[in-house]
Motif scaffolding. Structure first.
Motif, PDB file in Angstrom:
ATOM      1  N   ALA A  77      -4.721   4.035  -4.578  1.00  0.00           N
ATOM      2  CA  ALA A  77      -5.592   2.796  -5.091  1.00  0.00           C
ATOM      3  C   ALA A  77      -5.439   3.055  -6.643  1.00  0.00           C
ATOM      4  CB  ALA A  77      -6.917   3.052  -4.702  1.00  0.00           C
ATOM      5  N   ARG A 337     -10.919   0.197   1.837  1.00  0.00           N
ATOM      6  CA  ARG A 337     -11.756  -0.640   1.052  1.00  0.00           C
ATOM      7  C   ARG A 337     -11.101  -0.146  -0.579  1.00  0.00           C
ATOM      8  NH1 ARG A 337     -17.359  -0.669   4.076  1.00  0.00           N
ATOM      9  NH2 ARG A 337     -16.764  -2.598   5.222  1.00  0.00           N
ATOM     10  N   GLU A 338     -10.925   0.811  -0.704  1.00  0.00           N
ATOM     11  CA  GLU A 338     -10.487   1.393  -2.146  1.00  0.00           C
ATOM     12  C   GLU A 338      -9.142   0.799  -2.399  1.00  0.00           C
ATOM     13  OE1 GLU A 338      -9.559   5.555  -2.922  1.00  0.00           O
ATOM     14  OE2 GLU A 338     -11.763   6.142  -2.045  1.00  0.00           O
ATOM     15  N   ALA A 340      -7.877  -2.146  -1.000  1.00  0.00           N
ATOM     16  CA  ALA A 340      -8.322  -3.469  -1.139  1.00  0.00           C
ATOM     17  C   ALA A 340      -8.766  -3.555  -2.380  1.00  0.00           C
ATOM     18  CB  ALA A 340      -9.135  -3.863  -0.037  1.00  0.00           C
ATOM     19  N   SER A 341      -9.620  -2.951  -2.942  1.00  0.00           N
ATOM     20  CA  SER A 341      -9.976  -3.233  -4.591  1.00  0.00           C
ATOM     21  C   SER A 341      -8.813  -2.979  -5.485  1.00  0.00           C
ATOM     22  CB  SER A 341     -11.281  -2.615  -4.731  1.00  0.00           C
ATOM     23  OG  SER A 341     -10.870  -1.012  -4.822  1.00  0.00           O
ATOM     24  N   ALA A 342      -7.928  -2.211  -5.188  1.00  0.00           N
ATOM     25  CA  ALA A 342      -6.785  -2.014  -6.203  1.00  0.00           C
ATOM     26  C   ALA A 342      -5.635  -3.008  -5.857  1.00  0.00           C
ATOM     27  CB  ALA A 342      -6.129  -0.436  -6.027  1.00  0.00           C
ATOM     28  N   HIS A 343      -5.250  -3.430  -4.691  1.00  0.00           N
ATOM     29  CA  HIS A 343      -4.375  -4.091  -4.467  1.00  0.00           C
ATOM     30  C   HIS A 343      -4.843  -5.852  -4.135  1.00  0.00           C
ATOM     31  CE1 HIS A 343      -1.628  -0.906  -4.216  1.00  0.00           C
ATOM     32  NE2 HIS A 343      -2.320  -0.155  -3.656  1.00  0.00           N
ATOM     33  N   ALA A 344      -5.909  -6.248  -3.901  1.00  0.00           N
ATOM     34  CA  ALA A 344      -6.048  -7.459  -3.995  1.00  0.00           C
ATOM     35  C   ALA A 344      -5.240  -8.335  -3.194  1.00  0.00           C
ATOM     36  CB  ALA A 344      -6.566  -7.982  -5.220  1.00  0.00           C
ATOM     37  N   TRP A 348      -4.778  -6.367   2.676  1.00  0.00           N
ATOM     38  CA  TRP A 348      -5.819  -5.460   2.461  1.00  0.00           C
ATOM     39  C   TRP A 348      -7.304  -6.275   2.620  1.00  0.00           C
ATOM     40  CZ3 TRP A 348      -4.966  -0.596   3.080  1.00  0.00           C
ATOM     41  CH2 TRP A 348      -3.726  -0.196   2.803  1.00  0.00           C
ATOM     42  N   GLU A 349      -7.528  -7.356   2.230  1.00  0.00           N
ATOM     43  CA  GLU A 349      -8.723  -8.002   2.409  1.00  0.00           C
ATOM     44  C   GLU A 349      -8.993  -8.245   3.925  1.00  0.00           C
ATOM     45  OE1 GLU A 349      -8.179 -11.452  -0.181  1.00  0.00           O
ATOM     46  OE2 GLU A 349      -7.986 -10.314  -1.830  1.00  0.00           O
ATOM     47  N   ALA A 352      -9.668  -4.947   5.633  1.00  0.00           N
ATOM     48  CA  ALA A 352     -11.138  -4.241   5.007  1.00  0.00           C
ATOM     49  C   ALA A 352     -12.054  -5.043   6.188  1.00  0.00           C
ATOM     50  CB  ALA A 352     -11.359  -4.451   3.749  1.00  0.00           C
ATOM     51  N   ARG A 353     -11.965  -6.326   6.198  1.00  0.00           N
ATOM     52  CA  ARG A 353     -12.736  -7.210   6.915  1.00  0.00           C
ATOM     53  C   ARG A 353     -12.785  -6.746   8.354  1.00  0.00           C
ATOM     54  NH1 ARG A 353     -11.617 -11.880   3.965  1.00  0.00           N
ATOM     55  NH2 ARG A 353      -9.865 -12.550   5.519  1.00  0.00           N
TER      56      ARG A 353
END
Ligand SMILES: Cc1cc2nc3c(=O)[nH]c(=O)nc-3n(C[C@H](O)[C@H](O)[C@H](O)COP(=O)(O)OP(=O)(O)OC[C@H]3O[C@@H](n4cnc5c(N)ncnc54)[C@H](O)[C@@H]3O)c2cc1C
Length: 363
Positions: A77, A337-338, A340-344, A348-349, A352-353
């Motif tokens: 991340a 989740r880490e 997902a926040s870095a790669h948007a 990843w979204e 994470a869901r």
């Protein structure tokens, strides 16, 4: 006349072997069946420094089948971080191809006294006081076997549990596409790298080769051009992994399911599920072999201490397996989740869901 055994262990991966050794050493008559899956291509494995000791394999034995690994480079991340095993009290890590490791472990089970039946699959099971099992040899011939207890150590297939109609909880449908190519350089470090549409790892294995894998979902694998496009996709979407793959390299690519799963029922009358057959977490966890060994030993101990006045021993084992899986899944969810926040990115979204199920799960 069916063959008789006290304990039939289905599957000679690390979980089955650990159980067979523990039971054989305690004087139980053990039959260890194996379908021979190790003959098909297997992804490269990274063994953290303390795992060889847990496997009961010493440095010299390992040196013959594995590649010492001085450290790992992780880009998850944020920028790549380097971790050296130089100061680890257990020594360096190791990278290994599974076929050689499994052969070594099966030899251990035979030496401990287990009757090993290679090329033999469990295909049916019926409760009849004990267990009436149907097994099929490599020549296709079927035979009957009677066992007092069955340990299902058949990995993700959960061959025995499935004969009993046991379902599975799957938070995701991830797959691993993997190949072994000549290594581009002499760097022996393990590489783990998150990309926009999944994550990759690369482990140098003996013979100056590199085992690499892409963990993603089946739709994205198809969208990238399928298994044949694996190496091109590595070059297009990664930095660290791409740098380790030589230009022009080509190799057969295999695909296996690799998402997490928890068996809905882990024990029943006269049976227990062990290792990946009971519960597994995606390879990011990196503890699959250690976990399989630990569960193999614990399940064997449950068999050894079970008595008519202690009917709850199997249930206690099953509760411990579920608890451990939930803990491991929560760690994985946090890591996803880490990323997902870095790669948007949609991968990843969506991941994470989908994984929210594990973070809300309870005993
Ligand atoms: C892509 C990928 C990478 C991984 N990387 C790592 C890593 O780097 N480090 C790590 O620690 N873990 C890793 N793992 C996890 C690790 O491979 C597993 O957790 C571990 O192998 C589980 O051991 P097991 O004994 O439960 O099952 P398995 O190793 O799957 O063994 C099951 C055995 O059962 C046999 N079998 C199947 N069906 C039958 C049947 N019907 N009858 C008889 N026998 C049968 C098979 O032939 C096989 O030998 C990875 C997994 C994947 C998918």
């Amino acid at each position: 006349m069916p063959v008789r055994t006290e304990v039939c262990v289905v599957g000679a991966g690390p979980a089955g072997v650990a159980a067979a050794i523990t039971l054989s050493r305690a004087g139980r008559a053990v039959t260890l069946l194996d379908a021979g899956q190790a003959a098909s291509p297997q992804p490269g494995h990274h063994l953290p420094p303390d795992v060889p000791a847990a496997l009961g394999v010493d440095r010299d034995e390992l040196a013959a089948i594995a590649q010492p690994c001085p450290g790992r480079v992780v880009a998850w991340a944020g920028p790549a971080a380097d971790h050296s095993y130089l100061f680890d009290p257990a020594g360096c890590a190791w990278n290994v191809e599974r076929t050689a490791l499994d052969a070594l472990l099966v030899g251990r089970a035979a030496a401990a006294g287990a009757r090993v039946c290679p090329g033999t699959s469990l295909v049916g099971a019926r409760r009849d006081g004990g267990w009436e099992l149907t097994v099929r040899g490599a020549d296709g011939a079927e035979a009957a076997m009677r066992a007092e207890t069955v340990l299902d150590a058949s990995g993700r297939r959960a061959a025995f549990a499935r004969t009993q109609g046991v379902g599975v909880l799957r938070p995701d449908r991830l797959v691993a596409a993997f190949a072994v190519v000549p290594a581009a350089d002499a760097d022996r470090r393990f590489v783990l790298e998150a990309a926009a549409d999944g994550w990759w790892y690369a482990v140098p294995v003996p013979g100056a080769r590199l085992a690499l894998a892409w963990i993603t979902d089946p739709q994205r694998l198809r969208a990238a051009g399928g298994r044949r496009a694996l190496l091109a996709h590595a070059r297009a979407t990664t930095e660290l992994v791409a740098a380790r793959v030589p230009g022009g390299a080509d190799a057969p690519v295999s695909v296996v399911a690799c998402g997490s799963a928890l068996r809905e029922t882990i024990t029943g009358p006269g049976w227990l599920a062990v290792g990946d057959a009971a519960a597994h977490v995606d390879p990011l966890w990196g503890q699959g072999l250690r976990h399989a060994l630990e569960l193999g030993v614990r399940a064997a101990e449950a068999v050894l201490v079970r008595a008519p006045d202690r009917p709850g021993v199997f249930t206690v084992y099953a509760a411990a397996v579920r608890r451990q899986w939930l803990e491991a899944e929560r760690t994985r969810v946090a890591l996803y989740r880490e990323a997902a926040s870095a790669h948007a990115s949609p991968f990843w979204e969506e991941s994470a869901r989908a994984l929210a199920i594990a973070s809300t799960g309870s005993e």
